[in-house]
Design a protein around this motif. Structure first.
Motif, PDB file in Angstrom:
ATOM      1  N   MET A 209       0.901  -1.004  -0.023  1.00 26.87           N
ATOM      2  CA  MET A 209       0.099   0.134  -0.055  1.00 26.87           C
ATOM      3  C   MET A 209       0.953   1.274   0.032  1.00 26.87           C
ATOM      4  SD  MET A 209      -3.288  -0.603  -0.383  1.00 26.87           S
ATOM      5  CE  MET A 209      -3.676   1.067   0.118  1.00 26.87           C
ATOM      6  N   LEU A 210       2.040   1.201   0.726  1.00 27.03           N
ATOM      7  CA  LEU A 210       2.695   2.293   0.848  1.00 27.03           C
ATOM      8  C   LEU A 210       3.559   2.763  -0.513  1.00 27.03           C
ATOM      9  CD1 LEU A 210       4.445   4.580   2.561  1.00 27.03           C
ATOM     10  CD2 LEU A 210       6.144   2.692   2.914  1.00 27.03           C
ATOM     11  N   ILE A 211       3.975   1.565  -1.200  1.00 25.13           N
ATOM     12  CA  ILE A 211       4.315   1.757  -2.538  1.00 25.13           C
ATOM     13  C   ILE A 211       3.512   2.310  -3.642  1.00 25.13           C
ATOM     14  CG2 ILE A 211       5.312   0.386  -4.447  1.00 25.13           C
ATOM     15  CD1 ILE A 211       7.421   0.976  -2.647  1.00 25.13           C
ATOM     16  N   MET A 212       2.071   1.630  -3.485  1.00 28.62           N
ATOM     17  CA  MET A 212       1.170   2.095  -4.495  1.00 28.62           C
ATOM     18  C   MET A 212       0.874   3.684  -4.132  1.00 28.62           C
ATOM     19  SD  MET A 212       0.567  -0.166  -6.512  1.00 28.62           S
ATOM     20  CE  MET A 212       2.035  -1.011  -6.348  1.00 28.62           C
ATOM     21  N   LEU A 213       0.809   4.066  -3.045  1.00 29.91           N
ATOM     22  CA  LEU A 213       0.566   5.217  -2.591  1.00 29.91           C
ATOM     23  C   LEU A 213       1.628   6.400  -3.114  1.00 29.91           C
ATOM     24  CD1 LEU A 213      -0.768   5.171   1.036  1.00 29.91           C
ATOM     25  CD2 LEU A 213      -2.199   5.705  -0.943  1.00 29.91           C
ATOM     26  N   MET A 214       2.867   6.051  -2.800  1.00 32.19           N
ATOM     27  CA  MET A 214       4.011   6.778  -3.498  1.00 32.19           C
ATOM     28  C   MET A 214       3.955   6.794  -4.687  1.00 32.19           C
ATOM     29  SD  MET A 214       5.278   8.164  -0.474  1.00 32.19           S
ATOM     30  CE  MET A 214       6.463   8.941  -1.206  1.00 32.19           C
ATOM     31  N   PHE A 215       3.742   5.877  -5.471  1.00 32.73           N
ATOM     32  CA  PHE A 215       4.143   5.818  -7.074  1.00 32.73           C
ATOM     33  C   PHE A 215       3.112   6.150  -7.944  1.00 32.73           C
ATOM     34  CE2 PHE A 215       2.328   1.899  -8.389  1.00 32.73           C
ATOM     35  CZ  PHE A 215       2.127   2.185  -9.800  1.00 32.73           C
ATOM     36  N   PHE A 216       1.909   5.982  -7.183  1.00 31.10           N
ATOM     37  CA  PHE A 216       0.786   6.365  -8.119  1.00 31.10           C
ATOM     38  C   PHE A 216      -0.404   7.232  -7.734  1.00 31.10           C
ATOM     39  CE2 PHE A 216      -3.547   5.245 -10.054  1.00 31.10           C
ATOM     40  CZ  PHE A 216      -3.041   5.792 -11.346  1.00 31.10           C
ATOM     41  N   PHE A 217      -0.932   6.860  -6.499  1.00 27.88           N
ATOM     42  CA  PHE A 217      -2.376   7.536  -6.060  1.00 27.88           C
ATOM     43  C   PHE A 217      -1.830   9.014  -5.569  1.00 27.88           C
ATOM     44  CE2 PHE A 217      -3.338   2.867  -5.506  1.00 27.88           C
ATOM     45  CZ  PHE A 217      -4.479   3.042  -6.324  1.00 27.88           C
ATOM     46  N   VAL A 218      -1.013   9.207  -4.809  1.00 33.14           N
ATOM     47  CA  VAL A 218      -0.500  10.466  -4.127  1.00 33.14           C
ATOM     48  C   VAL A 218       0.016  11.319  -5.168  1.00 33.14           C
ATOM     49  CG1 VAL A 218       1.171  11.905  -2.812  1.00 33.14           C
ATOM     50  CG2 VAL A 218      -0.264   9.873  -1.966  1.00 33.14           C
ATOM     51  N   PRO A 219       0.873  10.846  -6.144  1.00 31.51           N
ATOM     52  CA  PRO A 219       1.377  11.896  -7.268  1.00 31.51           C
ATOM     53  C   PRO A 219      -0.029  12.170  -8.204  1.00 31.51           C
ATOM     54  CG  PRO A 219       2.867  10.212  -6.923  1.00 31.51           C
ATOM     55  CD  PRO A 219       1.925   9.898  -6.083  1.00 31.51           C
ATOM     56  N   PHE A 220      -0.691  11.098  -8.615  1.00 31.40           N
ATOM     57  CA  PHE A 220      -1.842  11.192  -9.422  1.00 31.40           C
ATOM     58  C   PHE A 220      -2.833  12.305  -8.646  1.00 31.40           C
ATOM     59  CE2 PHE A 220      -6.413  10.418 -10.322  1.00 31.40           C
ATOM     60  CZ  PHE A 220      -6.394  10.505 -11.835  1.00 31.40           C
ATOM     61  N   LEU A 221      -3.200  12.395  -7.309  1.00 30.76           N
ATOM     62  CA  LEU A 221      -3.943  13.248  -7.025  1.00 30.76           C
ATOM     63  C   LEU A 221      -3.246  14.869  -6.752  1.00 30.76           C
ATOM     64  CD1 LEU A 221      -5.546  11.421  -3.908  1.00 30.76           C
ATOM     65  CD2 LEU A 221      -6.448  11.881  -5.911  1.00 30.76           C
ATOM     66  N   VAL A 222      -2.067  14.910  -6.713  1.00 31.99           N
ATOM     67  CA  VAL A 222      -1.179  16.151  -6.508  1.00 31.99           C
ATOM     68  C   VAL A 222      -1.392  16.733  -8.183  1.00 31.99           C
ATOM     69  CG1 VAL A 222       0.831  17.240  -6.332  1.00 31.99           C
ATOM     70  CG2 VAL A 222      -0.016  15.423  -4.677  1.00 31.99           C
ATOM     71  N   MET A 223      -0.923  15.829  -9.204  1.00 27.90           N
ATOM     72  CA  MET A 223      -0.904  16.322 -10.457  1.00 27.90           C
ATOM     73  C   MET A 223      -2.334  16.761 -10.915  1.00 27.90           C
ATOM     74  SD  MET A 223       2.109  14.119 -12.227  1.00 27.90           S
ATOM     75  CE  MET A 223       1.693  12.532 -11.499  1.00 27.90           C
ATOM     76  N   LEU A 224      -3.383  15.894 -10.463  1.00 23.48           N
ATOM     77  CA  LEU A 224      -4.668  16.265 -10.989  1.00 23.48           C
ATOM     78  C   LEU A 224      -5.110  17.654 -10.315  1.00 23.48           C
ATOM     79  CD1 LEU A 224      -7.171  15.055 -12.468  1.00 23.48           C
ATOM     80  CD2 LEU A 224      -7.988  14.202 -10.347  1.00 23.48           C
ATOM     81  N   TYR A 225      -4.800  17.934  -9.304  1.00 16.78           N
ATOM     82  CA  TYR A 225      -5.142  19.035  -8.638  1.00 16.78           C
ATOM     83  C   TYR A 225      -4.560  20.076  -9.288  1.00 16.78           C
ATOM     84  CZ  TYR A 225      -5.581  22.680  -5.007  1.00 16.78           C
ATOM     85  OH  TYR A 225      -5.649  24.037  -4.519  1.00 16.78           O
ATOM     86  N   THR A 226      -3.167  20.174  -9.585  1.00 18.21           N
ATOM     87  CA  THR A 226      -2.376  21.170 -10.189  1.00 18.21           C
ATOM     88  C   THR A 226      -2.859  21.299 -11.507  1.00 18.21           C
ATOM     89  OG1 THR A 226      -0.782  19.680 -10.885  1.00 18.21           O
ATOM     90  CG2 THR A 226      -0.547  20.734  -8.935  1.00 18.21           C
ATOM     91  N   PHE A 227      -3.368  20.464 -12.172  1.00 21.52           N
ATOM     92  CA  PHE A 227      -3.953  20.518 -13.760  1.00 21.52           C
ATOM     93  C   PHE A 227      -5.138  21.130 -13.530  1.00 21.52           C
ATOM     94  CE2 PHE A 227      -0.946  16.852 -14.792  1.00 21.52           C
ATOM     95  CZ  PHE A 227       0.146  17.701 -15.262  1.00 21.52           C
ATOM     96  N   MET A 228      -5.870  20.888 -12.693  1.00 26.10           N
ATOM     97  CA  MET A 228      -7.294  21.500 -12.761  1.00 26.10           C
ATOM     98  C   MET A 228      -7.023  23.023 -12.257  1.00 26.10           C
ATOM     99  SD  MET A 228      -9.431  19.165 -13.663  1.00 26.10           S
ATOM    100  CE  MET A 228     -10.928  19.926 -13.065  1.00 26.10           C
ATOM    101  N   GLY A 229      -6.638  23.346 -11.480  1.00 29.69           N
ATOM    102  CA  GLY A 229      -6.105  24.770 -10.929  1.00 29.69           C
ATOM    103  C   GLY A 229      -5.471  25.441 -12.413  1.00 29.69           C
ATOM    104  N   ILE A 230      -4.549  24.896 -13.090  1.00 22.77           N
ATOM    105  CA  ILE A 230      -4.099  25.495 -14.086  1.00 22.77           C
ATOM    106  C   ILE A 230      -5.043  25.785 -15.251  1.00 22.77           C
ATOM    107  CG2 ILE A 230      -2.232  25.283 -16.024  1.00 22.77           C
ATOM    108  CD1 ILE A 230      -0.551  23.764 -13.943  1.00 22.77           C
ATOM    109  N   LEU A 231      -5.682  24.710 -15.742  1.00 22.03           N
ATOM    110  CA  LEU A 231      -6.880  24.930 -16.556  1.00 22.03           C
ATOM    111  C   LEU A 231      -7.879  25.904 -16.229  1.00 22.03           C
ATOM    112  CD1 LEU A 231      -7.460  20.870 -17.542  1.00 22.03           C
ATOM    113  CD2 LEU A 231      -6.354  22.922 -19.116  1.00 22.03           C
ATOM    114  N   SER A 232      -8.150  26.005 -14.904  1.00 20.54           N
ATOM    115  CA  SER A 232      -9.241  26.851 -14.495  1.00 20.54           C
ATOM    116  C   SER A 232      -8.434  28.499 -14.517  1.00 20.54           C
ATOM    117  CB  SER A 232      -9.454  26.756 -12.954  1.00 20.54           C
ATOM    118  OG  SER A 232     -10.479  27.568 -12.635  1.00 20.54           O
ATOM    119  N   THR A 233      -7.384  28.374 -14.250  1.00 19.54           N
ATOM    120  CA  THR A 233      -6.715  29.748 -14.280  1.00 19.54           C
ATOM    121  C   THR A 233      -6.696  30.230 -15.885  1.00 19.54           C
ATOM    122  OG1 THR A 233      -5.375  29.399 -12.350  1.00 19.54           O
ATOM    123  CG2 THR A 233      -4.627  31.174 -14.066  1.00 19.54           C
TER     124      THR A 233
END
Length: 362
Positions: A209-233
């Protein structure tokens, strides 16, 4: 006679303890080889995968090597984002060198012939290069967010190198336990490379679970948040005309370049998600679901998903060439120079091969 009885008693005790261990933990030890007469791929799939995999391997190695050499040799290419992309290309190139060939051999033979120690090392390399690539994408995404949304351009080449060193260190720390067998991995032929397998051990589950969080789920959520903010701006700025009315001309040019770079990173993120989301789901199911792990076609599923992951390493150089103008121009110039330099060497190698095949002696 007494000595034989003692040996028999010790053997029985070891056998009972091992059976008890298997009963309590309900998973196969890494040294156990799963024998299944139906295991592996049929001939047509083997031929198909072999041709596709060789193309993926060569493109991933040569394409990413050209990107690394360009950034290393050309001072004009050493901007912060290009240095980060070079680190991503290096991780993809090393994945092609240290993982893909062995997975290809194992796919064809359905047996791991390189030893248990290298099996653990290859798994460490696999996850280390994977997490490094994801970390670089996340760093660039946050940088685009700060530039476009917060109007803060703080990433210099020096800071990029520091972030690269930190990301490599963290990737190594998270993946190193695999090289020493903690947690234990499952040697093929259940899969074309050493993978996580089914178990009920909670510590094993926690690490996966730690590996999955570190390599996929956490980066995915961070990048998704940044991209949504950029697209909105960007949508807000386009609607109000802020970029043309409130900024000087030079700032418009810079922001246009930054926006184009954001589009490139968005494409890289989309490719990463499409290639790695199925593998992340597969890894979790393999660890937590006994029925999924012991499916008869598990080897075939593993092969499809694994090489879908490796496809990302081959697609990234094509995206660089397509989207980044300086990269495509420098790449064409570099390849022309490389062709001029390597032509005599290739001609000499071809001559040696011809002489060798004709029975010549040197």
């Amino acid at each position: 006679s007494g000595k034989n009885k003692a040996v028999f008693k010790n053997s029985s005790a070891k056998l009972n303890s091992s059976l008890e261990f298997l009963t309590l933990s309900e998973y196969i030890t890494p040294s156990t080889v799963w024998q299944d007469p139906d295991q592996g791929l049929n001939l047509s799939l083997q031929v198909f995968f072999c041709l596709v995999i060789i193309c993926v391997l060569l493109l991933a190695f040569l394409g990413n090597m050209v990107v690394c050499l360009m950034v290393y040799q050309r001072a004009a290419m050493r901007s912060a984002i290009n240095i980060l992309l070079a680190s991503l290309a290096f991780a993809d190139m090393m994945l092609a060198v240290l993982n893909m060939p062995f997975a290809l051999v194992t796919m064809l033979t359905t047996h791991w012939i390189f030893g248990e120690a290298f099996c653990r090392m290859s798994a460490m390399f696999f996850w280390m290069f994977l997490m490094e690539g994801v970390a670089i994408l996340m760093i660039i995404s946050v940088d685009r967010f700060l530039i476009i949304v917060q109007k803060q351009d703080k990433l210099s080449p020096r800071r990029a190198k520091v972030l690269i060193a930190v990301s490599w260190s963290l990737s190594f720390c998270f993946s190193f336990p695999l090289s020493i067998g903690h947690p234990a991995l499952y040697i093929p032929p259940r899969a074309p490379q050493c993978v996580f397998g089914y178990t009920v051990e909670r510590g094993y589950h926690a690490y996966v679970m730690l590996i999955m969080l570190m390599f996929f789920f956490v980066p995915f959520l961070v990048m998704l948040y940044t991209f949504m903010g950029i697209l909105s701006t960007l949508r807000h700025n386009t609607k109000l005309g802020l970029m043309s009315l409130q900024r000087p001309f030079q700032m418009n040019v810079d922001m246009s370049f930054k926006t184009r770079a954001f589009t490139t990173i968005l494409i890289l993120f989309s490719v990463f998600t499409a290639c790695w989301a199925p593998f992340a789901t597969y890894s979790l199911l393999s660890t937590f679901s006994r029925a999924f792990y012991y499916r008869q076609n598990f080897f075939e599923i593993s092969t499809w998903l694994l090489w879908t992951c490796y496809l990302k390493s081959a697609l990234n150089p094509l995206i660089y060439y397509w989207r980044i103008k300086n990269t495509s121009t420098s790449c064409r110039s570099f390849l022309a120079t490389l062709r001029d330099v390597s032509a005599p060497v290739l001609f000499m190698c071809a001559g040696i091969i011809v002489l060798w095949c004709s029975g010549g002696h040197f």
